[in-house]
Design a protein around this motif. Structure first.
Motif, PDB file in Angstrom:
ATOM      1  N   PRO A 182       3.824  24.148  13.631  1.00  0.00           N
ATOM      2  CA  PRO A 182       2.967  23.639  14.708  1.00  0.00           C
ATOM      3  C   PRO A 182       2.694  22.143  14.551  1.00  0.00           C
ATOM      4  CG  PRO A 182       1.628  24.654  13.017  1.00  0.00           C
ATOM      5  CD  PRO A 182       3.060  24.847  12.590  1.00  0.00           C
ATOM      6  N   SER A 183       2.184  21.526  15.616  1.00  0.00           N
ATOM      7  CA  SER A 183       1.697  20.154  15.552  1.00  0.00           C
ATOM      8  C   SER A 183       0.220  20.156  15.933  1.00  0.00           C
ATOM      9  CB  SER A 183       2.505  19.243  16.474  1.00  0.00           C
ATOM     10  OG  SER A 183       2.542  19.754  17.783  1.00  0.00           O
ATOM     11  N   PHE A 184      -0.477  19.061  15.632  1.00  0.00           N
ATOM     12  CA  PHE A 184      -1.933  19.084  15.696  1.00  0.00           C
ATOM     13  C   PHE A 184      -2.495  17.880  16.441  1.00  0.00           C
ATOM     14  CE2 PHE A 184      -0.216  20.620  11.693  1.00  0.00           C
ATOM     15  CZ  PHE A 184      -0.683  21.924  11.649  1.00  0.00           C
ATOM     16  N   PHE A 185      -3.597  18.114  17.150  1.00  0.00           N
ATOM     17  CA  PHE A 185      -4.369  17.016  17.722  1.00  0.00           C
ATOM     18  C   PHE A 185      -4.840  16.130  16.571  1.00  0.00           C
ATOM     19  CE2 PHE A 185      -8.581  15.253  18.589  1.00  0.00           C
ATOM     20  CZ  PHE A 185      -8.338  14.514  19.727  1.00  0.00           C
ATOM     21  N   ASP A 186      -4.612  14.837  16.685  1.00  0.00           N
ATOM     22  CA  ASP A 186      -4.954  13.921  15.599  1.00  0.00           C
ATOM     23  C   ASP A 186      -6.323  13.304  15.839  1.00  0.00           C
ATOM     24  OD1 ASP A 186      -5.066  11.817  13.683  1.00  0.00           O
ATOM     25  OD2 ASP A 186      -2.877  11.840  13.588  1.00  0.00           O
ATOM     26  N   PRO A 187      -7.302  13.526  14.953  1.00  0.00           N
ATOM     27  CA  PRO A 187      -8.645  12.978  15.152  1.00  0.00           C
ATOM     28  C   PRO A 187      -8.678  11.457  15.112  1.00  0.00           C
ATOM     29  CG  PRO A 187      -8.428  13.909  12.949  1.00  0.00           C
ATOM     30  CD  PRO A 187      -7.209  14.322  13.712  1.00  0.00           C
ATOM     31  N   LEU A 188      -7.624  10.830  14.609  1.00  0.00           N
ATOM     32  CA  LEU A 188      -7.574   9.366  14.578  1.00  0.00           C
ATOM     33  C   LEU A 188      -7.073   8.770  15.886  1.00  0.00           C
ATOM     34  CD1 LEU A 188      -6.123   8.650  11.005  1.00  0.00           C
ATOM     35  CD2 LEU A 188      -8.514   8.761  11.733  1.00  0.00           C
ATOM     36  N   CYS A 189      -6.611   9.619  16.789  1.00  0.00           N
ATOM     37  CA  CYS A 189      -6.023   9.131  18.033  1.00  0.00           C
ATOM     38  C   CYS A 189      -7.034   8.318  18.829  1.00  0.00           C
ATOM     39  CB  CYS A 189      -5.514  10.306  18.866  1.00  0.00           C
ATOM     40  SG  CYS A 189      -4.674   9.791  20.383  1.00  0.00           S
ATOM     41  N   THR A 190      -6.600   7.180  19.350  1.00  0.00           N
ATOM     42  CA  THR A 190      -7.468   6.297  20.131  1.00  0.00           C
ATOM     43  C   THR A 190      -6.940   6.083  21.545  1.00  0.00           C
ATOM     44  OG1 THR A 190      -6.288   4.359  19.292  1.00  0.00           O
ATOM     45  CG2 THR A 190      -8.232   5.075  18.071  1.00  0.00           C
ATOM     46  N   LYS A 191      -6.009   6.921  21.963  1.00  0.00           N
ATOM     47  CA  LYS A 191      -5.395   6.730  23.275  1.00  0.00           C
ATOM     48  C   LYS A 191      -6.168   7.424  24.399  1.00  0.00           C
ATOM     49  CE  LYS A 191      -0.689   6.105  21.564  1.00  0.00           C
ATOM     50  NZ  LYS A 191       0.716   6.575  21.638  1.00  0.00           N
ATOM     51  N   LYS A 192      -7.336   7.926  24.076  1.00  0.00           N
ATOM     52  CA  LYS A 192      -8.209   8.568  25.059  1.00  0.00           C
ATOM     53  C   LYS A 192      -7.494   9.708  25.770  1.00  0.00           C
ATOM     54  CE  LYS A 192     -11.051   4.444  25.630  1.00  0.00           C
ATOM     55  NZ  LYS A 192     -11.601   3.446  26.551  1.00  0.00           N
ATOM     56  N   GLU A 193      -7.163   9.526  27.053  1.00  0.00           N
ATOM     57  CA  GLU A 193      -6.642  10.640  27.837  1.00  0.00           C
ATOM     58  C   GLU A 193      -5.313  11.156  27.312  1.00  0.00           C
ATOM     59  OE1 GLU A 193      -4.865   6.941  29.341  1.00  0.00           O
ATOM     60  OE2 GLU A 193      -6.921   7.568  28.922  1.00  0.00           O
ATOM     61  N   ALA A 194      -4.570  10.326  26.576  1.00  0.00           N
ATOM     62  CA  ALA A 194      -3.265  10.753  26.081  1.00  0.00           C
ATOM     63  C   ALA A 194      -3.354  11.524  24.777  1.00  0.00           C
ATOM     64  CB  ALA A 194      -2.351   9.538  25.898  1.00  0.00           C
ATOM     65  N   CYS A 195      -4.525  11.551  24.143  1.00  0.00           N
ATOM     66  CA  CYS A 195      -4.633  12.178  22.826  1.00  0.00           C
ATOM     67  C   CYS A 195      -4.356  13.670  22.875  1.00  0.00           C
ATOM     68  CB  CYS A 195      -6.030  11.931  22.251  1.00  0.00           C
ATOM     69  SG  CYS A 195      -6.311  10.213  21.750  1.00  0.00           S
ATOM     70  N   ARG A 196      -4.661  14.316  23.986  1.00  0.00           N
ATOM     71  CA  ARG A 196      -4.441  15.764  24.079  1.00  0.00           C
ATOM     72  C   ARG A 196      -3.090  16.112  24.702  1.00  0.00           C
ATOM     73  NH1 ARG A 196      -8.641  18.396  22.238  1.00  0.00           N
ATOM     74  NH2 ARG A 196     -10.667  17.369  22.168  1.00  0.00           N
ATOM     75  N   ASN A 197      -2.283  15.114  24.920  1.00  0.00           N
ATOM     76  CA  ASN A 197      -0.907  15.348  25.334  1.00  0.00           C
ATOM     77  C   ASN A 197      -0.117  15.775  24.110  1.00  0.00           C
ATOM     78  OD1 ASN A 197       1.847  15.059  25.975  1.00  0.00           O
ATOM     79  ND2 ASN A 197       1.421  13.473  27.478  1.00  0.00           N
TER      80      ASN A 197
END
Length: 229
Positions: A182-197
């Motif tokens: 699997p792959s995971f949502f990254d809590p460090l993501c800063t792309k806002k709307e794209a983070c859950r892509n």
């Protein structure tokens, strides 16, 4: 194209989609960086001409021995390989399997800044292993004998655009895409709307993928070594 020259995209300035990539002796047009709409033959010829023009203008040189590049994005904020040390060991195993190639490994967590550095990186690379994304745009600078492996999140939609170049493909045997599930949502993501892509999720390599990476590196180093002999 001259070193350290900033080229303004006229279409971007006017707010239209697409534009031009400008060089001193060459103009390559298309709807976007994929150069869609040109047709496979014209696109491949244009990218080959661009590679030659850029390498001569910048005075780029390839190393005497093959260079394997690993780009793991761990220092970024999304689509990261969370256990880069596993990928490093796998790539090194592939290199060790072909000692006659005398290859070296370059490990990078972020993409180099500036077009010259990016062009030189791919021009020197014999094998490139990287997380899927636009950072592979400059792969048109790679030699015709080069090979690319893309590490991808577990995304049902195809995210690679390298097939637009018609150089790195499954059919040619010089390209492989590996999806890490699997792959995971990254809590460090800063792309806002794209983070859950899903294409921006981060992931870990497992033992099966490690073996695949090692085999891919060894296979292409053997080809290079046989060609040199």
């Amino acid at each position: 194209l001259r070193p350290n020259t900033t080229v303004v995209d006229p279409a971007a300035v006017q707010g239209r989609r697409g534009g031009l990539t400008c060089a001193e002796h060459l103009v390559v047009g298309g709807k976007d960086r994929h150069l869609e709409g040109m047709g496979a033959f014209r696109r491949k010829a244009a990218l080959r001409a661009l590679r030659v023009d850029v390498s001569l203008t910048l005075g780029l040189q390839r190393p005497a021995n093959p260079l394997v590049v690993l780009f793991h994005r761990f220092n970024l904020t999304s689509r990261r390989l969370l256990n880069p040390e596993v990928a490093v060991a796998a790539a090194q195993d592939g290199i060790s399997a072909v000692p006659t190639a005398r290859a070296t490994l370059l490990v990078m967590g972020t993409h180099p800044r500036g077009f010259r550095s990016q062009a030189e990186l791919f021009y020197r690379a014999a094998v490139f292993i990287g997380v899927v994304g636009a950072s592979q745009t400059t792969s048109f600078m790679m030699d015709e004998r080069g090979a690319i492996m893309e590490l991808s999140p577990c995304n049902p939609a195809r995210t690679s655009w390298l097939h637009f170049q018609d150089r790195f493909t499954w059919a040619r045997g010089n390209y492989m895409e590996v999806r890490n599930c699997p792959s995971f949502f990254d809590p460090l993501c800063t792309k806002k709307e794209a983070c859950r892509n899903h294409r921006n999720f981060s992931f870990r390599m497992d033992s099966n993928i490690s073996r695949t990476v090692s085999a891919f590196v060894a296979q292409h180093l053997r080809r290079l070594a046989q060609g040199a002999g």
